[in-house]
Motif scaffolding. Structure first.
Motif, PDB file in Angstrom:
ATOM      1  N   GLU A  69       1.051  -1.124  -0.144  1.00 47.35           N
ATOM      2  CA  GLU A  69       0.072  -0.102   0.051  1.00 47.35           C
ATOM      3  C   GLU A  69       0.901   1.214   0.014  1.00 47.35           C
ATOM      4  O   GLU A  69       1.811   1.293   0.676  1.00 47.35           O
ATOM      5  CB  GLU A  69      -0.767   0.061   1.133  1.00 47.35           C
ATOM      6  N   MET A  70       0.476   2.268  -0.876  1.00 48.20           N
ATOM      7  CA  MET A  70       1.502   3.578  -0.852  1.00 48.20           C
ATOM      8  C   MET A  70       0.178   4.487  -1.118  1.00 48.20           C
ATOM      9  O   MET A  70      -0.990   4.362  -1.524  1.00 48.20           O
ATOM     10  CB  MET A  70       2.290   3.508  -1.918  1.00 48.20           C
ATOM     11  N   THR A  71       0.469   5.718  -0.334  1.00 49.52           N
ATOM     12  CA  THR A  71      -0.396   6.907  -0.333  1.00 49.52           C
ATOM     13  C   THR A  71      -0.101   7.634  -1.742  1.00 49.52           C
ATOM     14  O   THR A  71       1.042   7.547  -2.112  1.00 49.52           O
ATOM     15  CB  THR A  71      -0.375   7.587   0.905  1.00 49.52           C
ATOM     16  N   VAL A  72      -1.054   8.695  -1.856  1.00 50.16           N
ATOM     17  CA  VAL A  72      -0.589   9.450  -2.912  1.00 50.16           C
ATOM     18  C   VAL A  72       0.481  10.362  -2.498  1.00 50.16           C
ATOM     19  O   VAL A  72       1.366  10.607  -3.532  1.00 50.16           O
ATOM     20  CB  VAL A  72      -1.976  10.585  -3.139  1.00 50.16           C
ATOM     21  N   ASP A  73       0.687  10.831  -1.576  1.00 47.08           N
ATOM     22  CA  ASP A  73       1.688  11.781  -0.778  1.00 47.08           C
ATOM     23  C   ASP A  73       3.069  11.007  -1.363  1.00 47.08           C
ATOM     24  O   ASP A  73       4.065  11.748  -1.720  1.00 47.08           O
ATOM     25  CB  ASP A  73       1.584  12.048   0.472  1.00 47.08           C
ATOM     26  N   GLU A  74       3.070   9.902  -0.826  1.00 47.04           N
ATOM     27  CA  GLU A  74       4.453   8.834  -1.049  1.00 47.04           C
ATOM     28  C   GLU A  74       4.636   9.085  -2.285  1.00 47.04           C
ATOM     29  O   GLU A  74       5.962   9.068  -2.601  1.00 47.04           O
ATOM     30  CB  GLU A  74       4.107   7.283  -0.269  1.00 47.04           C
ATOM     31  N   ILE A  75       3.776   8.427  -3.218  1.00 49.39           N
ATOM     32  CA  ILE A  75       4.136   8.432  -4.792  1.00 49.39           C
ATOM     33  C   ILE A  75       4.566   9.805  -5.313  1.00 49.39           C
ATOM     34  O   ILE A  75       5.958   9.863  -5.837  1.00 49.39           O
ATOM     35  CB  ILE A  75       3.039   8.034  -5.374  1.00 49.39           C
ATOM     36  N   VAL A  76       4.009  11.014  -4.913  1.00 51.54           N
ATOM     37  CA  VAL A  76       4.427  12.174  -5.583  1.00 51.54           C
ATOM     38  C   VAL A  76       5.394  12.867  -4.801  1.00 51.54           C
ATOM     39  O   VAL A  76       6.589  13.307  -5.717  1.00 51.54           O
ATOM     40  CB  VAL A  76       3.139  13.178  -5.178  1.00 51.54           C
ATOM     41  N   GLU A  77       5.889  12.628  -3.593  1.00 49.42           N
ATOM     42  CA  GLU A  77       6.981  13.276  -2.810  1.00 49.42           C
ATOM     43  C   GLU A  77       8.326  12.538  -3.495  1.00 49.42           C
ATOM     44  O   GLU A  77       9.381  13.053  -4.149  1.00 49.42           O
ATOM     45  CB  GLU A  77       6.809  12.835  -1.531  1.00 49.42           C
ATOM     46  N   GLU A  78       8.112  11.085  -3.913  1.00 44.52           N
ATOM     47  CA  GLU A  78       9.180  10.207  -4.469  1.00 44.52           C
ATOM     48  C   GLU A  78       9.420  10.773  -5.806  1.00 44.52           C
ATOM     49  O   GLU A  78      10.710  10.918  -6.501  1.00 44.52           O
ATOM     50  CB  GLU A  78       8.840   8.973  -4.554  1.00 44.52           C
ATOM     51  N   ALA A  79       8.348  11.152  -6.676  1.00 49.14           N
ATOM     52  CA  ALA A  79       8.503  11.293  -8.064  1.00 49.14           C
ATOM     53  C   ALA A  79       9.265  12.854  -8.150  1.00 49.14           C
ATOM     54  O   ALA A  79       9.967  13.029  -8.960  1.00 49.14           O
ATOM     55  CB  ALA A  79       6.991  11.346  -8.722  1.00 49.14           C
ATOM     56  N   LYS A  80       8.861  13.796  -7.365  1.00 42.73           N
ATOM     57  CA  LYS A  80       9.349  15.184  -7.269  1.00 42.73           C
ATOM     58  C   LYS A  80      10.958  15.098  -7.068  1.00 42.73           C
ATOM     59  O   LYS A  80      11.431  16.014  -7.457  1.00 42.73           O
ATOM     60  CB  LYS A  80       8.678  15.899  -6.090  1.00 42.73           C
ATOM     61  N   ALA A  81      11.415  14.139  -6.646  1.00 40.51           N
ATOM     62  CA  ALA A  81      12.711  14.117  -6.195  1.00 40.51           C
ATOM     63  C   ALA A  81      13.449  13.813  -7.387  1.00 40.51           C
ATOM     64  O   ALA A  81      14.707  14.113  -7.818  1.00 40.51           O
ATOM     65  CB  ALA A  81      13.140  12.799  -5.336  1.00 40.51           C
ATOM     66  N   TYR A  82      12.922  13.497  -8.495  1.00 37.23           N
ATOM     67  CA  TYR A  82      13.411  13.213  -9.835  1.00 37.23           C
ATOM     68  C   TYR A  82      13.002  14.299 -11.027  1.00 37.23           C
ATOM     69  O   TYR A  82      13.101  14.140 -12.102  1.00 37.23           O
ATOM     70  CB  TYR A  82      13.223  11.938 -10.671  1.00 37.23           C
ATOM     71  N   LYS A  83      12.293  15.206 -10.616  1.00 34.18           N
ATOM     72  CA  LYS A  83      11.672  16.196 -11.106  1.00 34.18           C
ATOM     73  C   LYS A  83      12.844  17.020 -12.083  1.00 34.18           C
ATOM     74  O   LYS A  83      12.700  17.246 -13.303  1.00 34.18           O
ATOM     75  CB  LYS A  83      11.102  17.245 -10.575  1.00 34.18           C
ATOM     76  N   ALA A  84      13.965  17.143 -11.866  1.00 35.71           N
ATOM     77  CA  ALA A  84      15.066  18.032 -12.439  1.00 35.71           C
ATOM     78  C   ALA A  84      15.493  16.858 -13.674  1.00 35.71           C
ATOM     79  O   ALA A  84      15.380  17.582 -15.067  1.00 35.71           O
ATOM     80  CB  ALA A  84      16.238  18.178 -11.614  1.00 35.71           C
ATOM     81  N   PHE A  85      15.488  15.846 -13.489  1.00 43.17           N
ATOM     82  CA  PHE A  85      15.772  14.929 -14.569  1.00 43.17           C
ATOM     83  C   PHE A  85      14.504  14.760 -15.776  1.00 43.17           C
ATOM     84  O   PHE A  85      14.797  14.877 -16.845  1.00 43.17           O
ATOM     85  CB  PHE A  85      16.208  13.275 -14.225  1.00 43.17           C
ATOM     86  N   MET A  86      13.339  14.731 -15.166  1.00 42.04           N
ATOM     87  CA  MET A  86      12.258  14.744 -15.989  1.00 42.04           C
ATOM     88  C   MET A  86      12.231  16.016 -16.767  1.00 42.04           C
ATOM     89  O   MET A  86      11.952  15.855 -17.909  1.00 42.04           O
ATOM     90  CB  MET A  86      10.775  14.566 -14.922  1.00 42.04           C
ATOM     91  N   ASP A  87      12.323  17.090 -16.339  1.00 45.73           N
ATOM     92  CA  ASP A  87      12.120  18.549 -16.914  1.00 45.73           C
ATOM     93  C   ASP A  87      13.213  18.563 -18.066  1.00 45.73           C
ATOM     94  O   ASP A  87      13.009  19.135 -18.898  1.00 45.73           O
ATOM     95  CB  ASP A  87      12.382  19.664 -16.062  1.00 45.73           C
ATOM     96  N   ALA A  88      14.506  18.057 -17.686  1.00 46.72           N
ATOM     97  CA  ALA A  88      15.569  18.163 -18.777  1.00 46.72           C
ATOM     98  C   ALA A  88      15.435  17.313 -19.895  1.00 46.72           C
ATOM     99  O   ALA A  88      15.725  17.711 -20.959  1.00 46.72           O
ATOM    100  CB  ALA A  88      16.732  17.953 -17.934  1.00 46.72           C
ATOM    101  N   SER A  89      14.665  16.307 -19.779  1.00 46.34           N
ATOM    102  CA  SER A  89      14.414  15.231 -20.758  1.00 46.34           C
ATOM    103  C   SER A  89      13.227  15.204 -21.336  1.00 46.34           C
ATOM    104  O   SER A  89      12.708  14.457 -22.408  1.00 46.34           O
ATOM    105  CB  SER A  89      14.893  13.913 -20.329  1.00 46.34           C
TER     106      SER A  89
END
Length: 245
Positions: free
Chosen positions: A49-69
Motif C-alpha cells: 500500500e502506498m499513499t498519494v503523497d508517498e508517490i508524488v513526493e518520491e516522483a518530485k525527487a527526480y523532477k530535474a531529470f524529468m524536466d531536462a529530458s
C-alpha cells in the motif's frame, strides 16, 4: 489518505513514455496474457500500500531529470484503470507540481455502460497528458485465446480516446505464432488508420524475461516453446504498422 496497491516503482525509466520517467506499476489485471512478464501483478491485493503523497513526493525527487529530458510520471501495471480513483489523485497532484502524466493501459476493464466507471475515467483523462495503449491482438477470437478476454471493449476504448483527441502511443507486442501474422498486422494498421490521435506506434519484440515469475507463482508458462521474434519479422511488422525508425 487514499491508498493504492502498488507492485513496484522504477525511478528513472526510459521506455515507458517520453524522456526520463518515474514509473509506478500498479497491482491488479483482468487479462491473463500468455506472455505476461508481470504475472505477479494480477492479484490486486498482493502489492504494498502506498499513499498519494508517498508517490508524488518520491516522483518530485527526480523532477530535474524529468524536466531536462521532457519526461514525467508513468503509471502502469497490471492494469492501472482498476485503481482509477487513486491514479486520478496522483495525477492531479502531479499536474499541480508541473509533472507530465502518462497512463500505460490495455483498456482491459473499460466499460462504457458503467456510469460510475466512466465518471472516474473521464476525471482521470482530464489530468492525463498521454496514454500508452497496448493493442495485443486485433482479431477478437485470437485475442480471447491470447488473453482470456475478447477485445471489442478495448477497441471501443481506443475509439473513445480518438473521439476526444487524447494523445496516444499504440504498442503491439510481437509474439511469434500469436500476434505476428501478416493479416493481423494489416488489420491492426487499418484500425490505426481510422484514429486521429495516434502520435506513435511501437512494435515491442516478445521476450521471456518474466518466465521465472510464473514458475515462482506455481503457474505453467504457456509459451515455453516460443522464442523471441527474428530481426526480420520485427522489421516487417514495423513496415506494416508504420513504426519503423
Amino acid at each position: 489518505m487514499m491508498k493504492g496497491y502498488v507492485h513496484s516503482v522504477e525511478s528513472c525509466g526510459t521506455v515507458d513514455g517520453p524522456g526520463i520517467r518515474y514509473i509506478v506499476f500498479m497491482q491488479g489485471c483482468l487479462l491473463r496474457c500468455q506472455y505476461c512478464h508481470n504475472a505477479d501483478t494480477w492479484n490486486i491485493g498482493a502489492g504494498k500500500e502506498m499513499t498519494v503523497d508517498e508517490i508524488v513526493e518520491e516522483a518530485k525527487a527526480y523532477k530535474a531529470f524529468m524536466d531536462a529530458s521532457g519526461g514525467g510520471i508513468t503509471i502502469s501495471g497490471g492494469e492501472p484503470l482498476l485503481q482509477a480513483e487513486f491514479v486520478t489523485e496522483v495525477f492531479k497532484r502531479c499536474k499541480e507540481e508541473g509533472i507530465h502524466t502518462t497512463l500505460d493501459t490495455s483498456g482491459g476493464c473499460f466499460d462504457s455502460s458503467n456510469e460510475e466507471f466512466m465518471k472516474h475515467f473521464d476525471e482521470l483523462m482530464a489530468v492525463t497528458d498521454l496514454l500508452l495503449v497496448d493493442i495485443k491482438q486485433i482479431d477478437s477470437k485470437k485475442h480471447r485465446k491470447l488473453t482470456g478476454k475478447p477485445n471489442e471493449h478495448i477497441l471501443e476504448f481506443v475509439k473513445y480516446l480518438s473521439d476526444r483527441q487524447k494523445p496516444i502511443w499504440i504498442r503491439h507486442v510481437l509474439v511469434p505464432e500469436r500476434t505476428d501474422a501478416e493479416e493481423d498486422l494489416r488489420a491492426l494498421r487499418a484500425f490505426i488508420d481510422t484514429l486521429s490521435n495516434v502520435e506513435k506506434v511501437e512494435v515491442l519484440p516478445y521476450h521471456k524475461l518474466g518466465v521465472y515469475k510464473w514458475k515462482t507463482l506455481g503457474l505453467k508458462y504457456p509459451l515455453e516453446d516460443i522464442e523471441s521474434p527474428t530481426e526480420e519479422s520485427v522489421i516487417f511488422a514495423n513496415e506494416i504498422l508504420g513504426s519503423a525508425t
